[in-house]
Design an enzyme around this catalytic site. Structure first.
Site, PDB file in Angstrom:
ATOM      1  N   CYS A 161       5.356  -7.246   7.767  1.00 21.95           N
ATOM      2  CA  CYS A 161       6.167  -6.770   8.706  1.00 21.95           C
ATOM      3  C   CYS A 161       6.351  -8.027   9.947  1.00 21.95           C
ATOM      4  O   CYS A 161       5.284  -8.665  10.342  1.00 21.95           O
ATOM      5  CB  CYS A 161       5.499  -5.381   9.295  1.00 21.95           C
ATOM      6  SG  CYS A 161       6.326  -4.648  10.794  1.00 21.95           S
TER       7      CYS A 161
ATOM      8  N   CYS B  85      -1.860  -3.093  15.029  1.00 28.64           N
ATOM      9  CA  CYS B  85      -1.492  -2.682  13.496  1.00 28.64           C
ATOM     10  C   CYS B  85      -2.182  -3.879  12.609  1.00 28.64           C
ATOM     11  O   CYS B  85      -1.622  -5.147  12.649  1.00 28.64           O
ATOM     12  CB  CYS B  85      -0.010  -2.645  13.442  1.00 28.64           C
ATOM     13  SG  CYS B  85       0.371  -2.274  11.762  1.00 28.64           S
TER      14      CYS B  85
ATOM     15  N   GLU C  56       0.855  -1.248   0.056  1.00 28.63           N
ATOM     16  CA  GLU C  56       0.047  -0.126  -0.074  1.00 28.63           C
ATOM     17  C   GLU C  56       0.932   1.189   0.016  1.00 28.63           C
ATOM     18  O   GLU C  56       1.895   1.267   0.658  1.00 28.63           O
ATOM     19  CB  GLU C  56      -0.961  -0.082   1.287  1.00 28.63           C
ATOM     20  CG  GLU C  56      -1.764  -1.070   1.348  1.00 28.63           C
ATOM     21  CD  GLU C  56      -2.523  -1.021   2.770  1.00 28.63           C
ATOM     22  OE1 GLU C  56      -2.440  -0.101   3.515  1.00 28.63           O
ATOM     23  OE2 GLU C  56      -3.205  -1.891   2.901  1.00 28.63           O
TER      24      GLU C  56
ATOM     25  N   CYS D 180      -2.329   2.053   8.625  1.00 23.92           N
ATOM     26  CA  CYS D 180      -1.200   0.906   8.095  1.00 23.92           C
ATOM     27  C   CYS D 180      -1.784  -0.504   7.676  1.00 23.92           C
ATOM     28  O   CYS D 180      -2.278  -1.009   8.751  1.00 23.92           O
ATOM     29  CB  CYS D 180      -0.321   1.082   9.017  1.00 23.92           C
ATOM     30  SG  CYS D 180       1.236  -0.057   8.766  1.00 23.92           S
TER      31      CYS D 180
ATOM     32  N   CYS E 200       2.935   8.658   1.959  1.00 22.82           N
ATOM     33  CA  CYS E 200       3.216   7.336   2.822  1.00 22.82           C
ATOM     34  C   CYS E 200       3.656   6.234   2.192  1.00 22.82           C
ATOM     35  O   CYS E 200       2.728   5.554   1.279  1.00 22.82           O
ATOM     36  CB  CYS E 200       2.043   7.358   3.697  1.00 22.82           C
ATOM     37  SG  CYS E 200       2.213   6.064   4.830  1.00 22.82           S
TER      38      CYS E 200
ATOM     39  N   CYS F 213       2.990  -5.717  16.076  1.00 16.91           N
ATOM     40  CA  CYS F 213       2.557  -4.702  17.000  1.00 16.91           C
ATOM     41  C   CYS F 213       0.884  -5.276  16.944  1.00 16.91           C
ATOM     42  O   CYS F 213       0.304  -5.481  16.100  1.00 16.91           O
ATOM     43  CB  CYS F 213       2.776  -3.067  16.583  1.00 16.91           C
ATOM     44  SG  CYS F 213       4.548  -2.936  16.651  1.00 16.91           S
TER      45      CYS F 213
ATOM     46  N   GLY G  69       5.406  -2.333   6.739  1.00 16.01           N
ATOM     47  CA  GLY G  69       6.824  -2.498   7.277  1.00 16.01           C
ATOM     48  C   GLY G  69       7.383  -1.996   8.161  1.00 16.01           C
ATOM     49  O   GLY G  69       7.018  -0.913   8.621  1.00 16.01           O
ATOM     50  N   GLU G  70       8.730  -2.523   8.702  1.00 15.66           N
ATOM     51  CA  GLU G  70       9.751  -1.514   9.418  1.00 15.66           C
ATOM     52  C   GLU G  70      10.939  -1.178   8.998  1.00 15.66           C
ATOM     53  O   GLU G  70      11.644  -1.993   8.490  1.00 15.66           O
ATOM     54  CB  GLU G  70      10.095  -2.636  10.493  1.00 15.66           C
ATOM     55  CG  GLU G  70      10.970  -2.176  11.667  1.00 15.66           C
ATOM     56  CD  GLU G  70      10.974  -0.628  12.073  1.00 15.66           C
ATOM     57  OE1 GLU G  70      10.075  -0.204  12.700  1.00 15.66           O
ATOM     58  OE2 GLU G  70      11.744   0.095  11.779  1.00 15.66           O
TER      59      GLU G  70
ATOM     60  N   LEU H 174       6.399   4.813  20.061  1.00 18.94           N
ATOM     61  CA  LEU H 174       6.704   4.363  21.393  1.00 18.94           C
ATOM     62  C   LEU H 174       5.565   3.312  21.932  1.00 18.94           C
ATOM     63  O   LEU H 174       6.027   2.042  22.147  1.00 18.94           O
ATOM     64  CB  LEU H 174       7.073   5.483  22.192  1.00 18.94           C
ATOM     65  CG  LEU H 174       7.959   5.056  23.367  1.00 18.94           C
ATOM     66  CD1 LEU H 174       9.075   4.475  22.705  1.00 18.94           C
ATOM     67  CD2 LEU H 174       8.409   6.782  23.865  1.00 18.94           C
TER      68      LEU H 174
HETATM   69  N1  SAH Z   1       6.876  -0.004  11.396  1.00 14.31           N
HETATM   70  C1  SAH Z   1       6.983   1.526  11.533  1.00 14.31           C
HETATM   71  C2  SAH Z   1       6.344   2.318  10.380  1.00 14.31           C
HETATM   72  C3  SAH Z   1       4.897   1.792  10.221  1.00 14.31           C
HETATM   73  S1  SAH Z   1       3.660   2.144  11.431  1.00 14.31           S
HETATM   74  C4  SAH Z   1       6.731   2.310  12.647  1.00 14.31           C
HETATM   75  O1  SAH Z   1       6.192   1.314  13.723  1.00 14.31           O
HETATM   76  O2  SAH Z   1       6.743   3.412  12.941  1.00 14.31           O
HETATM   77  C5  SAH Z   1       3.605   3.702  11.097  1.00 14.31           C
HETATM   78  C6  SAH Z   1       2.448   4.309  12.407  1.00 14.31           C
HETATM   79  O3  SAH Z   1       1.237   3.913  12.284  1.00 14.31           O
HETATM   80  C7  SAH Z   1       3.106   3.988  13.858  1.00 14.31           C
HETATM   81  O4  SAH Z   1       3.398   5.057  14.512  1.00 14.31           O
HETATM   82  C8  SAH Z   1       2.240   3.078  14.356  1.00 14.31           C
HETATM   83  O5  SAH Z   1       2.079   3.072  15.765  1.00 14.31           O
HETATM   84  C9  SAH Z   1       0.969   3.439  13.669  1.00 14.31           C
HETATM   85  N2  SAH Z   1      -0.141   2.718  13.586  1.00 14.31           N
HETATM   86  C10 SAH Z   1      -0.383   1.304  13.120  1.00 14.31           C
HETATM   87  N3  SAH Z   1      -1.374   0.880  13.301  1.00 14.31           N
HETATM   88  C11 SAH Z   1      -2.159   1.788  13.861  1.00 14.31           C
HETATM   89  C12 SAH Z   1      -3.595   1.970  14.017  1.00 14.31           C
HETATM   90  N4  SAH Z   1      -4.469   0.652  13.869  1.00 14.31           N
HETATM   91  N5  SAH Z   1      -4.050   2.893  14.620  1.00 14.31           N
HETATM   92  C13 SAH Z   1      -3.266   4.149  14.647  1.00 14.31           C
HETATM   93  N6  SAH Z   1      -1.995   4.181  14.652  1.00 14.31           N
HETATM   94  C14 SAH Z   1      -1.521   3.175  14.020  1.00 14.31           C
END
Ligand code: SAH
Length: 352
Positions: free
Chosen positions: A113, A120, A93, A342, A106, A117, A168-169, A224
């Protein structure tokens, strides 16, 4: 058929050398580089001022494009979400978020990934593979073409901001991320300013160390989601292996070296990460550091019991940080009606 190597995984200097290596004069190298990066050509026959023999020779050895549009959705707030199919059939995406003066792009850096998390959507399918540099770069060109053919009214033409906040990370795919940054920052490449690029990371130790050593000068966002190691690991199991203090310390070192504040992204989940006690602990962790904080109210997934806090709770959390003198913004993600958080579009497509 096996894929050929992807032309845009090369940096501009290497692309130019292909023309001279084929016996063409130096200016042909410059013309080729312009087509590949500035114009973002997606077909060889667009390169009308190059000799047909050069184009045929290159086409036999290199793939010019790796992304095929598979879906495009436009939100009522103007956010555009794209699903691209890659040469191996996998999908990623990318998102355009139009703003008053510029657009934010973006980008994804991996298919899936490995960070797992809890909040996510991308995490659900695990990691499939890293993206190649050329697959990262082509996302920018595809999004640029989309804006050029279908401009957003009321949106200025001040170039784009790039955020690595898609699937992804990014720091787990360092070599290809670094190469895509080289292309983006090169005046003969995408000619973007480092001030307009943000890497968003969950903060794996090795990745942060590589970033610090490479010092590309782009912005850094550290996601964080927990102030202490135990609570962070519950929501972010893999990144949680790097202690919070260490990730925050490395981000602070990077921010000081780059001469710009790092951003801390904090996802607000009701009853999990939105407590005033946590806001106070976060304020203590950020105190005196080169940080600002972005609060992201959780975008609900379809299979989960995690809940988005109401606006009052978000503002109460924000107020604690403001009172502590920390710059803090609530960032509601665009495109909620098109599942633009994401990994959400890909997930919906895979499950229907
Ligand atoms: N892996 C990287 C980049 C992708 S996630 C990272 O962790 O930063 C990008 C951002 O989207 C992160 O700050 C993550 O905490 C946030 N994010 C992911 N899923 C989400 C959701 N369902 N609602 C709100 N923020 C989300």
């Amino acid at each position: 058929m096996r894929n050929k190597p992807l032309l845009r995984s090369l940096v501009p200097r290497e692309v130019g050398a292909l023309a001279t290596g084929a016996g063409e004069p130096a200016y042909r190298g410059g013309q080729l580089v312009d087509w590949v990066f500035a114009h973002g050509a997606l077909a060889w026959d667009e390169m009308t001022n190059l000799p047909a023999s050069l184009r045929t020779g290159l086409a036999a050895a290199w793939d010019l494009s790796a992304l095929e549009p598979a879906a495009r959705e436009v939100s009522s707030d103007g956010t555009r979400k794209f699903l691209f199919r890659l040469r191996d059939g996998q999908t990623i995406e990318s998102v355009i978020i139009p703003m008053a003066e510029h657009a934010t792009f973006c980008l994804s850096t991996q298919v899936g990934c490995a960070m797992a998390c809890r909040f996510c959507a991308t995490a659900r399918g695990g990691l499939i593979r890293n993206l190649e540099a050329g697959e990262i770069v082509e996302q920018v060109l595809r999004l640029r073409h989309d804006l050029a053919t279908d401009p957003v009214s009321g949106h200025g033409d001040r170039g784009e901001n790039i955020v690595f906040m898609g699937m992804g990370e990014p720091l787990d795919n360092w070599p290809d991320l670094a190469r895509s940054l080289d292309v983006m920052l090169d005046p003969d490449g995408l000619a973007l300013s480092r001030r307009r690029i943000q890497i968003s990371t969950s903060g794996p130790r090795e990745g942060l160390q590589k970033l610090l050593a490479a010092a590309p000068g782009v912005g850094l966002t550290l996601s964080l989601g927990g102030v202490d190691d135990v609570s962070r690991r519950k929501l972010m199991p893999v990144p949680g292996r790097t202690p919070v203090a260490e990730a925050v310390g490395l981000a602070a070192d990077y921010a000081r070296a780059a001469g710009r504040r790092a951003t801390v992204a904090w996802v607000l989940i009701a009853g999990r990460t939105d407590g005033v006690d946590q806001a106070e602990a976060l304020a203590r962790l950020m105190a005196g550091g080169p940080f600002k904080v972005n609060l992201i109210p959780f975008n609900a997934l379809d299979d989960d019991d995690l809940v988005r806090p109401d606006r009052t709770a978000c503002e109460a959390f924000q107020a604690v940080l403001t009172a502590a003198g920390i710059p803090v913004f609530i960032r509601d993600s665009g495109g909620r009606d098109i599942a633009a958080a994401c990994g959400q579009l890909r997930r919906r497509r895979l499950s229907t």
